[in-house]
Design an enzyme around this catalytic site. Structure first.
Site, PDB file in Angstrom:
ATOM      1  N   ALA A 178     -14.380  -6.588-152.215  1.00 32.59           N
ATOM      2  CA  ALA A 178     -12.895  -6.212-151.767  1.00 32.59           C
ATOM      3  C   ALA A 178     -12.535  -4.828-152.193  1.00 32.59           C
ATOM      4  O   ALA A 178     -13.009  -4.121-153.272  1.00 32.59           O
ATOM      5  CB  ALA A 178     -12.105  -7.205-152.408  1.00 32.59           C
ATOM      6  N   GLY A 199     -17.129  -9.565-152.746  1.00 33.29           N
ATOM      7  CA  GLY A 199     -16.535 -10.054-151.578  1.00 33.29           C
ATOM      8  C   GLY A 199     -17.817  -9.654-150.528  1.00 33.29           C
ATOM      9  O   GLY A 199     -18.048 -10.423-149.394  1.00 33.29           O
ATOM     10  N   GLU A 235     -20.094 -12.561-151.012  1.00 31.29           N
ATOM     11  CA  GLU A 235     -19.491 -13.839-150.338  1.00 31.29           C
ATOM     12  C   GLU A 235     -19.362 -13.607-148.743  1.00 31.29           C
ATOM     13  O   GLU A 235     -19.505 -14.679-148.248  1.00 31.29           O
ATOM     14  CB  GLU A 235     -17.923 -13.738-150.752  1.00 31.29           C
ATOM     15  N   GLU A 276     -17.457  -9.525-160.336  1.00 29.30           N
ATOM     16  CA  GLU A 276     -15.844  -9.482-160.504  1.00 29.30           C
ATOM     17  C   GLU A 276     -15.300  -9.695-161.952  1.00 29.30           C
ATOM     18  O   GLU A 276     -14.349  -9.095-162.545  1.00 29.30           O
ATOM     19  CB  GLU A 276     -15.242 -11.029-159.741  1.00 29.30           C
TER      20      GLU A 276
HETATM   21  N1  T1G Z   1     -13.016  -0.963-154.045  1.00 28.24           N
HETATM   22  C1  T1G Z   1     -12.536   0.266-153.729  1.00 28.24           C
HETATM   23  N2  T1G Z   1     -13.147   1.562-154.298  1.00 28.24           N
HETATM   24  C2  T1G Z   1     -14.243   1.330-154.935  1.00 28.24           C
HETATM   25  C3  T1G Z   1     -14.759   0.158-154.887  1.00 28.24           C
HETATM   26  C4  T1G Z   1     -14.318  -0.937-154.461  1.00 28.24           C
HETATM   27  N3  T1G Z   1     -14.879  -2.207-154.674  1.00 28.24           N
HETATM   28  N4  T1G Z   1     -16.257   0.383-155.318  1.00 28.24           N
HETATM   29  C5  T1G Z   1     -16.403   1.718-155.413  1.00 28.24           C
HETATM   30  N5  T1G Z   1     -15.213   2.514-155.119  1.00 28.24           N
HETATM   31  C6  T1G Z   1     -15.258   3.678-155.004  1.00 28.24           C
HETATM   32  C7  T1G Z   1     -14.938   4.559-156.518  1.00 28.24           C
HETATM   33  O1  T1G Z   1     -13.664   4.544-157.018  1.00 28.24           O
HETATM   34  C8  T1G Z   1     -15.470   5.653-155.977  1.00 28.24           C
HETATM   35  O2  T1G Z   1     -14.244   6.324-155.732  1.00 28.24           O
HETATM   36  C9  T1G Z   1     -16.406   5.596-154.932  1.00 28.24           C
HETATM   37  O3  T1G Z   1     -16.056   4.395-154.100  1.00 28.24           O
HETATM   38  C10 T1G Z   1     -17.807   5.605-155.212  1.00 28.24           C
HETATM   39  O4  T1G Z   1     -17.976   4.649-156.279  1.00 28.24           O
HETATM   40  C11 T1G Z   1     -13.004 -11.214-152.979  1.00 28.24           C
HETATM   41  C12 T1G Z   1     -12.178 -10.219-155.444  1.00 28.24           C
HETATM   42  C13 T1G Z   1     -20.851  -0.190-155.512  1.00 28.24           C
HETATM   43  C14 T1G Z   1     -22.196  -0.147-157.472  1.00 28.24           C
HETATM   44  O5  T1G Z   1     -16.902  -4.497-158.438  1.00 28.24           O
HETATM   45  O6  T1G Z   1     -19.917  -1.225-159.080  1.00 28.24           O
HETATM   46  O7  T1G Z   1     -14.702  -8.314-154.383  1.00 28.24           O
HETATM   47  O8  T1G Z   1     -14.267   8.148-157.602  1.00 28.24           O
HETATM   48  O9  T1G Z   1     -18.757   6.325-158.132  1.00 28.24           O
HETATM   49  O10 T1G Z   1     -22.062   4.813-158.678  1.00 28.24           O
HETATM   50  O11 T1G Z   1     -14.213 -12.109-154.653  1.00 28.24           O
HETATM   51  O12 T1G Z   1     -18.892   1.721-157.160  1.00 28.24           O
HETATM   52  O13 T1G Z   1     -15.127   8.780-155.197  1.00 28.24           O
HETATM   53  O14 T1G Z   1     -12.609   8.299-155.519  1.00 28.24           O
HETATM   54  O15 T1G Z   1     -18.892   3.929-158.310  1.00 28.24           O
HETATM   55  O16 T1G Z   1     -22.784   4.859-156.482  1.00 28.24           O
HETATM   56  C15 T1G Z   1     -16.317  -6.659-156.568  1.00 28.24           C
HETATM   57  C16 T1G Z   1     -17.394  -2.075-157.815  1.00 28.24           C
HETATM   58  C17 T1G Z   1     -14.763  -6.363-156.229  1.00 28.24           C
HETATM   59  C18 T1G Z   1     -18.046  -3.451-157.180  1.00 28.24           C
HETATM   60  C19 T1G Z   1     -21.530   2.086-156.323  1.00 28.24           C
HETATM   61  N6  T1G Z   1     -17.005  -5.300-156.331  1.00 28.24           N
HETATM   62  N7  T1G Z   1     -18.119  -0.918-157.135  1.00 28.24           N
HETATM   63  O17 T1G Z   1     -21.639   2.754-157.370  1.00 28.24           O
HETATM   64  O18 T1G Z   1     -20.365   4.979-156.595  1.00 28.24           O
HETATM   65  S1  T1G Z   1     -13.642  -7.638-156.525  1.00 28.24           S
HETATM   66  C20 T1G Z   1     -17.211  -4.612-157.505  1.00 28.24           C
HETATM   67  C21 T1G Z   1     -19.296  -0.670-157.771  1.00 28.24           C
HETATM   68  C22 T1G Z   1     -14.248  -8.683-155.083  1.00 28.24           C
HETATM   69  C23 T1G Z   1     -13.984 -10.995-154.192  1.00 28.24           C
HETATM   70  C24 T1G Z   1     -13.686  -9.943-155.265  1.00 28.24           C
HETATM   71  C25 T1G Z   1     -19.865   0.838-157.612  1.00 28.24           C
HETATM   72  C26 T1G Z   1     -20.998   0.659-156.832  1.00 28.24           C
HETATM   73  P1  T1G Z   1     -14.234   7.884-156.182  1.00 28.24           P
HETATM   74  P2  T1G Z   1     -19.066   4.781-157.475  1.00 28.24           P
HETATM   75  P3  T1G Z   1     -21.755   4.414-157.422  1.00 28.24           P
END
Ligand code: T1G
Length: 708
Positions: free
Chosen positions: A63, A106, A109, A129
């Site tokens: 998400a 997500g 999912e 999450e």
């Molecule tokens: N939402 C918004 N921005 C995101 C994002 C996300 N999920 N993931 C990364 N970014 C932005 C980050 O801030 C950065 O921005 C750029 O993308 C590159 O990220 C419904 C509720 C995927 C392993 O927890 O673990 O789904 O600094 O530097 O090192 O049940 O990002 O360039 O402006 O980290 O290559 C669950 C979170 C969400 C994954 C890539 N998902 N992301 O790592 O790049 S909750 C997560 C990561 C959810 C559902 C629930 C990592 C990555 P900027 P980065 P990276």
């Protein structure tokens, strides 16, 4: 379809591609684009099956985390992915999810709502999450146990660690690994399954049956131990347990309940703050993206002691050949033996192959001379924390090093500009302050001197990225960010003991607050001689007449250095298990009496407030001085270098949660009792508290970028 989601055809196979760089988050417009694309493909008689794939470097990474704040603040209602996932699952044509990069949260999912999943070799899937203080909110806790079994689902949802693609296939999350061109492989797979029944994950209950109910209790125990203080892991366990007890739809309703409880929690706000804080540290306002970065192909390290050895491993781990120099063969052998032992332990834990260890060891060249130092692109110094010695070493290496070679000091307190002043290349002198054990701790404080060049700084940030470190830029102030704040924190911990709190009270209160260990226990672990030497180095800077902690120096002078001598603040047995040291308690009482300090009972609340607010106040001081660029940088330093509880978001985030008005009021109380010299509220704290501001809202980077 829309600009975020495109629909194309490969013969009789529809291809839906998510185009929302950088990580294909489910930002507004993406779920809608997937929905309309699936509907069009389903309705198109020429289409036999559907492939969903991510454009760019990854499948859906979850998400859009930036949207959560808007939901919590009431700016927008919380949407739900559930209807979309049911539409995908109920699509009459096979939907094949093609996963590369990361299918997280997500993203996984959505993938599990498909009928089949194919995966690229290096991909990862996960439900991270809980690392954001929430739980899967789109039936992940209901579909995953049906696909991978209860135990695997529990492990993934409660602890949030990713699973590799081979393990995803073994666990039943993915149906096939696709070597080579993923899209071509997925289209071929879709052609293979076209016309076959469409298995729905939500109906696959076979893996739910026979789950050992005891697993929930043991997982809760493990979560309470390894995720101490965190609520989301326990909520995730409740949700997966619900999957084994309730029909799918009711299980989803239970999951949604638990999700909402987490989403509106301070823990989630703090962990989401920490997520973005870590990604902000590398954004330095006056360092443009196109700033030149020096290529670092060869490195050299001076000192193979505890820090030098760990630093050497960091270079080898990053694939950089590295020379490590010591003054005596004995010290060199000791250093290399520690490096070898560290790698061997990692291999034994199955976290590295023997081949990878051998590769890294082969990159390390131990020696007693400066031979080859003139080939290095960077020389890292890790000698004793003494200014005279560091200046002598820098003068020496400056003569040997090639033009353009960066000279980096691992000093943890000393003035980088003074160290650089003995060289002919002050713009190439910088602080690279690692944290012990340097090969493990993720934090790298990058200390920018007034003469440090922008390329040297940009190259250091890039090096941190290559070493998988979190590089935080700090100004050249005594102790930089972390240790400068640590001084008043440790000061208050010792004063509290002098005033009547027991060593165990102080350690216990901060441990219960969430710190990995109490401040006095930390001193005993690091060795009380380390603190003693640092204080000797700066004794000349102490303000006459201002109260200074007394006991730690006395313990050090008595040879009670902590764990390494079996006695310090506490006593330690052969397993380094602490127990109260009555002699230390008696010594404290006697010294307090001699100093005329009134002894009293001290509440745990006072212990926490004095220690943590001492941190916060010093943090506000160095923020106001520009030693740190953002309050969130300070939080990243404490989360990654000092084991501050992640679910509190760091000291500055914690202060914002407590309310700066309350923090200021408490500090003024302490000032009234302990005096201006010890508790003078930071001007920035006063300014923000009076204006109703927060540290999070205070951001100098814009001013700096505008050249102010
Ligand atoms: N939402 C918004 N921005 C995101 C994002 C996300 N999920 N993931 C990364 N970014 C932005 C980050 O801030 C950065 O921005 C750029 O993308 C590159 O990220 C419904 C509720 C995927 C392993 O927890 O673990 O789904 O600094 O530097 O090192 O049940 O990002 O360039 O402006 O980290 O290559 C669950 C979170 C969400 C994954 C890539 N998902 N992301 O790592 O790049 S909750 C997560 C990561 C959810 C559902 C629930 C990592 C990555 P900027 P980065 P990276």
């Amino acid at each position: 379809m829309n600009e975020l989601v495109t629909l194309s055809r490969d013969g009789d196979i529809a291809v839906i591609t998510i185009q929302n760089p950088p990580v294909n988050a489910l930002s507004p417009g993406v779920p809608e684009g997937i929905r309309s694309s699936v509907a069009s493909a389903a309705a198109d008689p020429a289409v036999k099956a559907i492939v969903v794939i991510g454009g760019g470097r990854t499948f859906i990474a979850g998400a859009d985390i930036r949207e959560f704040g808007k939901v919590v603040s009431g700016e927008k209602p919380r949407g739900s992915l559930l209807p979309l996932l049911l539409e995908i699952e109920d699509c009459p044509k096979p939907v094949v999810m093609a996963i590369h990069g990361t299918a997280f949260g997500g993203g996984l999912e959505v993938a599990m709502a498909g009928h089949y999943r194919v995966i690229a070799p290096g991909a990862q899937v996960g439900q991270p999450e809980v690392k954001l203080g929430i739980i899967p909110g789109a039936a992940g806790t209901q579909r995953l146990p049906r696909l991978a079994g209860v135990a695997k689902a529990l492990e993934m949802c409660a602890f949030g660690e990713p699973v590799s693609s081979p393990d995803a296939v073994t666990a039943g999350i993915a149906d096939r690994m696709i070597e080579g061109d993923l899209l071509a492989g997925a289209v071929a797979f879709a052609r293979e399954v076209a016309g076959r029944p469409t298995p729905k994950s939500r109906e696959r209950d076979e893996k739910l049956r026979g789950a050992d109910p005891a697993i929930f209790g043991s997982t809760r125990q493990q979560a309470r131990k390894t995720r101490r203080g965190q609520t989301a892991p326990l909520a995730a366990i409740d949700a997966v347990e619900a999957a084994t007890k309730l029909p799918f739809a009711e299980g989803c309703a239970r999951e949604a309940e638990l999700f909402n409880q987490c989403l509106y929690s301070t823990q989630s706000r703090a962990l989401i703050h920490a997520f973005f804080a870590e990604r902000a540290v590398s954004k330095i306002p006056d360092i443009a993206k196109e700033t030149a970065v020096f290529e670092i192909r060869r490195a050299a390290v001076i000192g193979a002691g505890t820090m030098g050895g760990g630093i050497t491993m960091n270079y080898a781990n990053a694939g950089i050949p590295v020379i490590v120099k010591e003054t005596t063969q004995e010290a060199l052998d000791r250093g290399m033996a520690t490096i070898r032992k560290n790698y061997a332990n990692t291999v034994k834990k199955g976290k590295m192959s023997q081949a990878a260890m051998d590769e890294r060891m082969a990159r390390i060249t131990p020696q007693l001379t400066y031979d080859g130092f003139n080939q290095a692109d960077i020389i890292a110094e890790a000698v004793f924390e003494n200014m005279a010695l560091k200046k002598q070493v820098f003068a020496e290496i400056d003569k040997i090093a090639k033009p353009g070679c960066i000279l980096a000091s691992n000093t943890s307190y000393l003035d980088i500009d003074e160290i650089g002043s003995v060289t002919s290349r002050p713009s190439l002198v910088i602080g690279h302050h690692y944290f012990s054990p340097a090969n493990v701790m993720r934090l790298l404080e990058i200390v920018r001197g007034k003469n440090t060049g922008k390329e040297t700084l940009a190259s250091s940030l890039e090096l941190a990225r290559r070493m998988k470190k979190v590089g935080v830029v700090a100004g050249n102030s005594r102790g930089f960010i972390g240790n400068r704040m640590l001084t008043p924190y440790l000061r208050e911990a010792q004063f509290l003991v002098e005033e009547g709190a027991s060593v165990e009270d102080v350690n216990g209160a901060l441990y219960d607050f969430g710190m990995a260990m109490g401040p006095l226990a930390m001193g005993d672990l690091a060795g009380l001689d380390v603190g003693w030497r640092a204080r000797q180095e700066f004794k000349h800077l102490e303000k006459p007449g201002v109260r200074q902690p007394m006991v730690a120096d006395r313990l050090a002078e008595l040879g009670r250095l902590g764990q390494k001598t079996g006695r310090g603040w506490s006593k330690y047995d052969e397993n380094r298990t602490p127990s109260p040291d009555h002699e230390t308690a008696a010594l404290v009482e006697q010294m307090a009496h001699e100093a005329g300090i009134e002894r009293r009972s001290v509440s745990r609340e006072e212990i926490v407030d004095r220690c943590i607010y001492a941190l916060v106040n010093e943090g506000a001081c160095l923020l106001g001085e520009g030693v740190a660029l953002r309050a969130s940088d300070i939080d990243v330093v404490y989360l990654n270098g000092y084991a501050f509880p992640s679910w509190r978001g760091g000291p500055m985030c914690y202060a914002d949660t407590a309310g700066l008005k309350n923090v200021l009021a408490r500090i003024e109380e302490f000032r009234a009792r302990h005096g201006e010299d010890l508790w003078s509220p930071a001007p920035l704290l006063v300014q923000l508290a009076e204006s109703g501001g927060t540290f999070a809202s205070w951001d100098r980077t814009r001013e700096i970028a505008a050249g102010a």
